[in-house]
Design a protein around this motif. Structure first.
Motif, PDB file in Angstrom:
ATOM      1  N   SER A 138       0.828  -1.206   0.000  1.00 38.91           N
ATOM      2  CA  SER A 138       0.000   0.000   0.000  1.00 38.91           C
ATOM      3  C   SER A 138       0.864   1.257   0.000  1.00 38.91           C
ATOM      4  O   SER A 138       0.532   2.254  -0.650  1.00 38.91           O
ATOM      5  CB  SER A 138      -0.918  -0.030   1.231  1.00 38.91           C
ATOM      6  N   TRP A 169     -10.329   1.883  -4.249  1.00 43.07           N
ATOM      7  CA  TRP A 169      -9.316   1.193  -3.447  1.00 43.07           C
ATOM      8  C   TRP A 169      -9.383  -0.290  -3.777  1.00 43.07           C
ATOM      9  O   TRP A 169     -10.074  -0.694  -4.704  1.00 43.07           O
ATOM     10  CB  TRP A 169      -9.521   1.468  -1.955  1.00 43.07           C
ATOM     11  N   LEU A 176      -7.528  -1.937   1.492  1.00 43.04           N
ATOM     12  CA  LEU A 176      -6.170  -1.399   1.355  1.00 43.04           C
ATOM     13  C   LEU A 176      -6.229  -0.284   0.316  1.00 43.04           C
ATOM     14  O   LEU A 176      -6.858  -0.438  -0.733  1.00 43.04           O
ATOM     15  CB  LEU A 176      -5.196  -2.488   0.899  1.00 43.04           C
ATOM     16  N   ALA A 198      -3.831   2.527  -1.748  1.00 42.96           N
ATOM     17  CA  ALA A 198      -2.492   3.038  -2.071  1.00 42.96           C
ATOM     18  C   ALA A 198      -2.504   4.507  -2.466  1.00 42.96           C
ATOM     19  O   ALA A 198      -1.443   5.105  -2.625  1.00 42.96           O
ATOM     20  CB  ALA A 198      -1.892   2.200  -3.206  1.00 42.96           C
ATOM     21  N   ARG A 217      -0.202   5.453   3.448  1.00 39.90           N
ATOM     22  CA  ARG A 217      -0.744   4.122   3.172  1.00 39.90           C
ATOM     23  C   ARG A 217      -2.063   4.034   3.923  1.00 39.90           C
ATOM     24  O   ARG A 217      -2.360   4.874   4.772  1.00 39.90           O
ATOM     25  CB  ARG A 217       0.218   3.022   3.638  1.00 39.90           C
TER      26      ARG A 217
END
Length: 715
Positions: free
Chosen positions: A224, A336, A356, A358, A369
């Protein structure tokens, strides 16, 4: 005396990779999944191997970590450590002298690039043989692996599939665009492994990093951070300025391989530029390549809450112009990924999909992150659960407070508890349909709010075309792209019920680049007396991730309305008035109306943010149902110019497993003319593949996408 002498060692690459479902992944090494046996064949001279006279020991090395694995004659593979056993084989008296060893890694082994050696110890000699390298990945097919996924169709979709659809636009006018994850393209797996090696965690403490790589939670946090370049030698530099000189407009990327290769070939300098869907798509590629089941998620009306109070403040002036007075914002959509893994760190009940992200929005433990945040923790509002659950919870559930101001004085306020997280969507497995996963993030109470917002379309308005997707207690919905594109009416936001005046906006058709935007302002007088009103309508261009810029169109009128009367006033905004200067896939507009009661000075506001879709590129295959591996085929890309001027631009056609290199050509198309461009391709991989086309026009500046999924049959 006749001795046992190792001549050659064969890692059985093709056979092992087929068994490990890593066939197709391109690497200079043997690619394996942890927790699963693989076979090594040892060709020898002299007498057969005798465990009483010599020992065979495999040495398995990962950086400073190493383990010695003696070869046993019998036994069972261990769940917790490396093991090696002789395979029973019927000797072939005429064939080469060979024995096979079955090696098994534990399901909790660290992922990475290992070096293998074989040591043969006899009474008078020790000989070491190098076997080369293996790349070890996570194993969603192994029940004891922390990324185990039960269903084969989901493993194929979320690990093996290299084709994707990313959803953009607005919740009532969803646009799907193709993306090639490219994890099977040449060298991509090796680049993904390099990502781990270049991480600050590895550089700071190699031994600890390599040990931690057994845990997908840790891997997800590292990746990430590494997909963006904000704190490290990461892959992508974000740019939301609208000026993409010195790099590539994020709208023009169509696959991950170009980005990852560019990063690798420039000695790991950040690739320019990315926006949220690019960060998410590249992260999906890396996670799937590493063996972690991953899917791309779009959250429509995504809140970016900078102060952590779960409320997004929006300011308008008395003329309906949205003002940039708050550091909070609502992204029309935000993209995401979710990855599937166990969460022993959270206790029971939080295994499964984890968010998660990025895209560099906020720091998590000092680094740009986000996640992994358990979707189940977001659903339960368990905001003390690591990692970053409060931030993601606000993205899907924050309230919106709208404030009208004049001369720094507040004229009126209203709160909308329904707008944020209006639709959360992903690609349905094995299909090009959209799957609604809103109910995985939101409780029945939250969904009731959404349902109440869509149930009654109000006077003179059509119901929402995808209304059933936001009803509580429903099954996950798939909405066909053609159905979304054809949703004839897009519901506007109605002002909060007022004692005197109510107002709403109604788009008369889904806006398309090149056409006028037609909409109604609907005003209702709830009072038993006539009223004199002032109507202020304001349209502003906007980026998907921030408040709008300057006004490009406005209208101001005096309106007389009778007691208990409803007025419908039609407006049109011409194409010339909203045309953008920079090429985008979908222009976004913030449209707002403020109605002022002249006598009471009461003001009510209605607003709607919507996307203006680009025209469609069509991709057709000549023999669609008989596409066979290694057999030449022809596709046709077509586009009818809807503009009243000639257009020119660059057409690019790509397809992982279909085209060795992209097909690129410059095109000029007269007004109302239909372009038809043939593209020859030869499939080199069986299975579901995608041929995608993009056309970047310079005048008017817009980016068009089209795609066709193809089922390539084995010969």
């Amino acid at each position: 005396m006749d001795q046992f002498k190792v001549q050659t060692i064969d890692l059985q690459k093709a056979q092992n990779q087929t068994r490990h479902k890593t066939d197709g992944l391109s690497s200079s090494t043997l690619v394996l999944r942890r927790g699963q046996a693989f076979t090594v064949t040892i060709n020898y001279d002299g007498r057969p191997f005798d465990p009483l006279k010599e020992k065979m020991i495999f040495q398995i090395v990962l950086g400073p970590l190493s383990v010695e694995v003696p070869v046993s004659r019998f036994g069972q593979p261990s769940l917790t450590q490396w093991s090696a056993f002789l395979e029973r084989r019927v000797p072939n008296p005429t064939g080469p002298r060979a024995l096979s060893v079955s090696l098994t890694s534990p399901a909790s082994a660290s992922i990475g690039v290992y070096t293998l050696q074989l040591r043969v110890e006899a009474r008078l000699s020790v000989k070491t043989h190098s076997l080369g390298q293996i790349t070890l990945l996570c194993n969603p097919w192994c029940q004891t692996d922390s990324v185990f996924l039960q269903a084969e169709d989901l493993r194929n979709e979320y690990v093996r599939s290299d084709i994707g659809l990313l959803f953009k636009g607005s919740p009532r006018n969803v646009v799907s665009r193709p993306w090639s994850f490219d994890q099977f393209e040449k060298g991509i797996l090796d680049i993904c492994m390099k990502l781990l090696q270049l991480s600050p965690q590895y550089q700071a403490d190699m031994r600890t990093d390599l040990k931690n790589r057994s845990d997908p939670v840790y891997i997800g946090r590292v990746i990430s951070a590494m997909v963006n370049s904000n704190d490290d030698k990461g892959v992508l530099m974000g740019n939301w300025s609208g000026d993409y000189s010195g790099g590539i407009n994020p709208s023009q990327w169509s696959g991950s391989a170009d980005i990852l290769r560019k990063w690798s070939e420039t000695q790991f300098r950040p690739v320019k530029y990315g926006q949220c869907w690019v960060f998410a798509a590249v992260m999906c590629t890396v996670m799937r390549a590493l063996g972690i089941p991953t899917r791309v998620i779009t959250n429509f009306n995504s809140a970016h809450d900078t102060d952590g109070n779960m409320v997004i403040e929006e300011y308008y002036n008395e003329m309906g112009k949205k003002l940039s007075m708050s550091s909070d914002s609502i992204w029309n959509f935000h993209v995401w990924v979710e990855s599937w893994m166990k969460r022993p760190d959270l206790g029971q009940g939080y295994d499964g999909w984890q968010v998660l992200d990025a895209t560099p929005q906020e720091r998590s433990a000092g680094i740009f992150r986000c996640g992994p945040a358990a979707v189940k923790a977001i659903y339960q509002k368990k905001v003390d659960a690591q990692y970053d659950v409060p931030f993601v919870y606000a993205e899907v559930n924050a309230d919106v407070r709208t404030i009208i101001i004049k001369d720094k004085k507040i004229l009126s306020t209203s709160t909308d508890t329904k707008r944020v997280g209006a639709l959360i969507a992903t690609k349905r497995p094995g299909s090009t349909l959209m799957q609604d996963v809103t109910s995985e993030y939101k409780t029945e109470k939250d969904l009731d709010k959404l349902a109440s917002r869509t149930r009654d379309p109000g006077p003179g308005r059509q119901p929402l075309a995808v209304e059933e997707s936001i009803r509580p207690g429903r099954q996950p919905l798939a909405v066909e792209e053609s159905r979304i594109a054809g949703s004839s009416f897009i519901r506007g936001m109605e002002s909060e019920a007022s004692k005197g005046i109510a107002v709403s906006l109604q788009l008369l058709k889904a806006p398309v680049v090149g056409e006028n935007i037609s909409f109604n302002v609907i005003i209702t007088n709830n009072a038993a007396a006539p009223k004199l009103l002032k109507k202020h309508v304001n349209a502003q261009n906007k980026e998907y991730n921030r408040n709008p810029t300057g006004t490009f169109w406005e209208a101001h009128d005096d309106v007389k309305i009778g007691p208990n009367e409803t007025l419908t006033i039609k407006h049109e905004i011409s194409f010339k008035e909203y045309m953008l200067k920079e090429a985008e896939e979908d222009s976004l507009v913030n449209l707002a109306v403020v109605i002022e009661d002249v006598e009471s000075q009461e003001r009510v506001l209605a607003s709607e943010e919507f996307n203006i879709r680009s025209p469609v590129l069509t991709v057709q295959i000549q023999n669609e149902f008989s596409v066979i591996i290694n057999t030449p085929q022809v596709a046709t890309v077509s586009f009818t110019n809807p503009f009243n001027v000639a257009v020119s631009g660059e057409l690019t056609v790509s397809g992982s497993g279909l085209l060795e290199e992209k097909a690129q050509m410059t095109v000029t198309i007269k007004p109302q003319e239909t372009m038809k461009k043939p593209v020859n391709f030869t499939p080199r991989m069986a299975g579901s593949k995608m041929l995608s086309a993009s056309l970047v026009l310079t005048n008017p500046p817009t980016v068009l996408h089209g795609f066709k999924t193809i089922n390539v049959q084995a010969s």
